[in-house]
Design an enzyme around this catalytic site. Structure first.
Site, PDB file in Angstrom:
ATOM      1  CG  ASN A  71     -23.738   2.360  23.804  1.00 39.49           C
ATOM      2  OD1 ASN A  71     -22.808   3.095  24.100  1.00 39.49           O
ATOM      3  ND2 ASN A  71     -24.360   1.634  24.705  1.00 39.49           N
ATOM      4  N   GLY A  72     -27.261   2.386  24.019  1.00 37.72           N
ATOM      5  CA  GLY A  72     -28.070   3.252  24.870  1.00 37.72           C
ATOM      6  C   GLY A  72     -29.367   2.574  25.223  1.00 37.72           C
ATOM      7  CB  CYS A  98     -29.161   4.752  35.349  1.00 36.72           C
ATOM      8  SG  CYS A  98     -28.852   5.841  33.967  1.00 36.72           S
ATOM      9  CB  CYS A 141     -26.108   6.164  39.595  1.00 32.67           C
ATOM     10  SG  CYS A 141     -24.431   6.426  39.022  1.00 32.67           S
ATOM     11  CB  CYS A 185     -24.496  -1.770  23.220  1.00 31.83           C
ATOM     12  SG  CYS A 185     -25.815  -2.952  23.481  1.00 31.83           S
ATOM     13  CE1 TYR A 190     -17.705  -3.614  35.711  1.00 37.51           C
ATOM     14  CE2 TYR A 190     -19.577  -2.807  34.451  1.00 37.51           C
ATOM     15  CZ  TYR A 190     -18.840  -3.861  34.960  1.00 37.51           C
ATOM     16  OH  TYR A 190     -19.235  -5.146  34.716  1.00 37.51           O
ATOM     17  CB  CYS A 192     -25.031  11.918  34.037  1.00 38.84           C
ATOM     18  SG  CYS A 192     -26.456  11.343  34.971  1.00 38.84           S
ATOM     19  CB  CYS A 234     -22.696   7.648  31.437  1.00 43.39           C
ATOM     20  SG  CYS A 234     -22.699   6.323  32.636  1.00 43.39           S
TER      21      CYS A 234
END
Ligand code: PRP
Ligand code: GLN
Length: 582
Positions: free
Chosen positions: A235-236, A516, A570, A135, A376, A567, A370
């Site tokens: 966004n989130g 996540c 993952c 987003c 990516y 973070c 993140c």
């Protein structure tokens, strides 16, 4: 319908074995779940919902037909807890089938799925279902061309979401909104932009994380409440939205969408705080998860970032004094806004006719940006979390070449997201970089029947091998990540079919071993290749001659002192865990 557990234990067992029976009590299938979970007497709760749990839950609810399960006579399940041996034989195929059937997008619940015509095959059909997070959001204040600038900025952020796009403007007195399903270029035209009058605007491109991909969930959302109108773009992913929504609904709120974001508007409307900014802060304080938000009212533009700063949000200025917020700096660049700084984690930035003010009212934590934005999500021409994405990816490629060198003739990338890391790898290895795969930019996700033979056409539609580059060569292929492993295995096959003698896969991220929790709508951990398999098993699965990932400690050392502010859960969570599910 019957679903029962033959052994119940309130303390978490290490594994469960699932037996599925037809009406004639014939044993149809069995699988093992690796999750630890409690099995209360007589009922299997959809707590973590591994594939086994989910099947059991749906059967228990009498909803087997909703699953589209290939055998409609399936009527009973029996779970044995505490089983620890791996599934043998055709386990890979049965697991695949299980995942395709039970794959679900968190954090939806069973009744929502029914309401929304849940497609049980959705998680597996067609192209790989990779990370869902993105987003893009934009906010502009103080420019007569606000809607057009917003439209251009959304184009720059199109890579962050292709499911829907929208713009809301304010002319100081009233607000106008246009939203639609599809790409920015499909939703807007000259005529529509002309209707969006006003000198302030917010915009959104959506990639759904909560709530189905449908027009009603396309943002920005606008709501009228007793003190005026407020619009929001997000966004989130809000991990507690279901509880918040349930509480709001109990108190009479009526929701228009199935998106997590809508709760924010209700929390603002129902807050007793005064003035508007206090209501907004009061609302945001109740949110858990990731949120970079822009709000528009008749006379204000507000940007908020969650206290951990999971998702990016930057601000800049145009020469005429207009303020711009955007998810990535590439959007500022396009509309000639000069980058000033990030919106800080926990910060609320307010712009109105009296100027700009910043409130750091939410309790700020250690930032947890993140890291996947650098691997990516973001475009390489963006600066995200204060670092150049291009530099990060190039350096990661170099590190991969240092850590996992191999004799090869050519380095190629899986376009587009593996491109910069491949350049770094080639430069460090001293091997030519070539374009061995050509990407079609006109193909979106393909939904075709899930037989391996037909699926391969899917990847060929998107990626075409250059035989001249690959034939007779030892090829290093660089991609950004492996999620389920479907893309990598198809690509290896494609390159070999084009005549490569060896294919060495290099992955510009550490193995993804965990889902996540905060914000990215990832597949469940059981679906992640690196949760299920170690590196050698993964190599075998994708059919490469060698496979290497970026070591986590090298990623952290690349980030230096800032490493704790990113973070990387993952990669680190479950990294030492020996998986049971195969
Ligand atoms: O292991 P998998 O489950 O197959 O997912 C991993 C793949 O997904 C992403 O690509 P995507 O298909 O999203 O294409 P993109 O790079 O064009 O975004 C990523 O770049 C990998 O290639
Ligand atoms: N990808 C996102 O950031 C999605 C925002 C929001 N959770 C939605 O699903 O619309």
């Amino acid at each position: 319908m019957a679903a029962h557990c033959c052994s119940c234990s309130p303390s978490a067992p290490t594994a469960a074995k699932l037996f599925c029976y037809s009406a004639s009590s014939q044993l149809l299938n069995h699988q093992i779940s690796s999750s630890s979970y409690a099995l209360p007497c007589g009922r299997i709760r959809p707590l973590e919902r591994s594939s086994c749990e989910r099947l059991a839950f749906c059967l228990a609810e009498g909803r087997s037909s909703k699953l589209g399960f290939s055998n409609p006579s399936l009527t009973a399940v029996r779970c044995e807890v505490g089983v620890s041996e791996p599934v043998l034989g055709d386990s890979q195929e049965s697991l695949r089938e299980g995942l395709s059937i039970f794959g679900q997008k968190s954090p939806r619940n069973a009744s929502q799925e029914e309401d929304e015509g849940f497609n049980p095959m959705g998680g597996w059909m067609g192209e790989a279902d990779s990370w869902r997070e993105e987003c893009g959001v934009v906010g502009i204040f103080g420019d007569e061309e606000a809607s057009k600038l917003c439209y251009l900025a959304l184009h720059a952020l199109q890579h962050r979401g292709q499911e829907g796009a929208g713009i809301v403007t304010s002319d100081g007195g009233s607000m106008k909104a246009i939203t639609g399903v599809g790409l920015v270029s499909e939703v807007f035209n000259q005529e529509k932009l002309g209707k969006l009058a006003g000198s302030s605007a917010i915009g959104h491109v959506r990639y759904a994380t909560a709530g189905e991909s449908a027009l009603r969930n396309v943002q920005p959302f606008v709501a009228g409440y007793r003190f005026g109108s407020v619009a929001v773009a997000h966004n989130g992913n809000l991990v507690n939205y279901k509880e918040l929504r349930a509480r709001l609904e109990e108190n009479g709120s009526i929701f228009n969408t199935s998106s997590d974001t809508e709760v924010v508007l209700h929390l603002i409307a129902t807050s007793k705080a005064r003035p508007f900014i206090s209501r907004l802060v009061h609302a945001c304080e109740q949110l858990e998860g990731a949120y970079s938000l822009v709000f528009l009212t008749e006379d204000k533009l507000v940007a908020v970032r969650d206290p951990y700063g999971f998702r990016p949000l930057v601000m800049g200025w145009r020469k005429n004094g207009a303020l711009v917020f955007a998810s990535e700096t590439c959007a500022l660049d396009l509309i000639e806004a000069e980058f000033e700084r990030e919106v800080n984690p926990g910060e609320v930035v307010v712009m109105d006719k009296d100027g700009i003010s910043s409130l750091c009212v939410m309790h700020r934590r250690q930032r947890k940006a993140c890291i996947f934005e650098h691997i990516y999500f973001a475009l390489p021409n963006s600066v995200v979390f204060g670092r150049s994405v291009y530099e990060s990816r190039y350096r990661i490629g170099q590190i991969l070449a240092e850590e996992s060198p191999v004799d090869c003739d050519v380095v190629i990338a899986v376009p587009d997201s593996g491109m910069v890391a491949a350049l770094g790898y080639a430069a460090k290895a001293g091997v030519p970089f070539q374009q061995g795969l050509i990407r079609s930019h006109y193909v979106g996700r393909t939904f075709i029947e899930p037989s391996q033979k037909i699926r391969d056409f899917g990847v060929k539609l998107k990626l075409a091998p250059v035989h001249h580059v690959l034939k007779g060569k030892r090829v290093v292929v660089v991609d950004d990540s492996i999620v389920r492993g479907t893309t990598s295995s198809k690509i290896v096959r494609l390159i070999k079919q084009a005549g490569a003698t060896e294919v060495h896969m290099r992955i510009a991220s550490p193995p993804i071993t965990g889902s996540c929790y905060y914000g990215v709508d990832t597949p469940r951990k059981e679906e992640l290749l690196s949760y299920r398999l170690n590196v050698e098993e993964s190599r075998e699965f994708i059919g490469a001659d060698s496979l290497a990932f970026l070591p986590l400690e090298r990623l952290r050392s690349m980030l230096g002192e800032e490493a704790p502010t990113f973070c990387d859960a993952c990669f680190s969570v479950f990294a030492m865990h020996r998986p049971i599910v195969r």
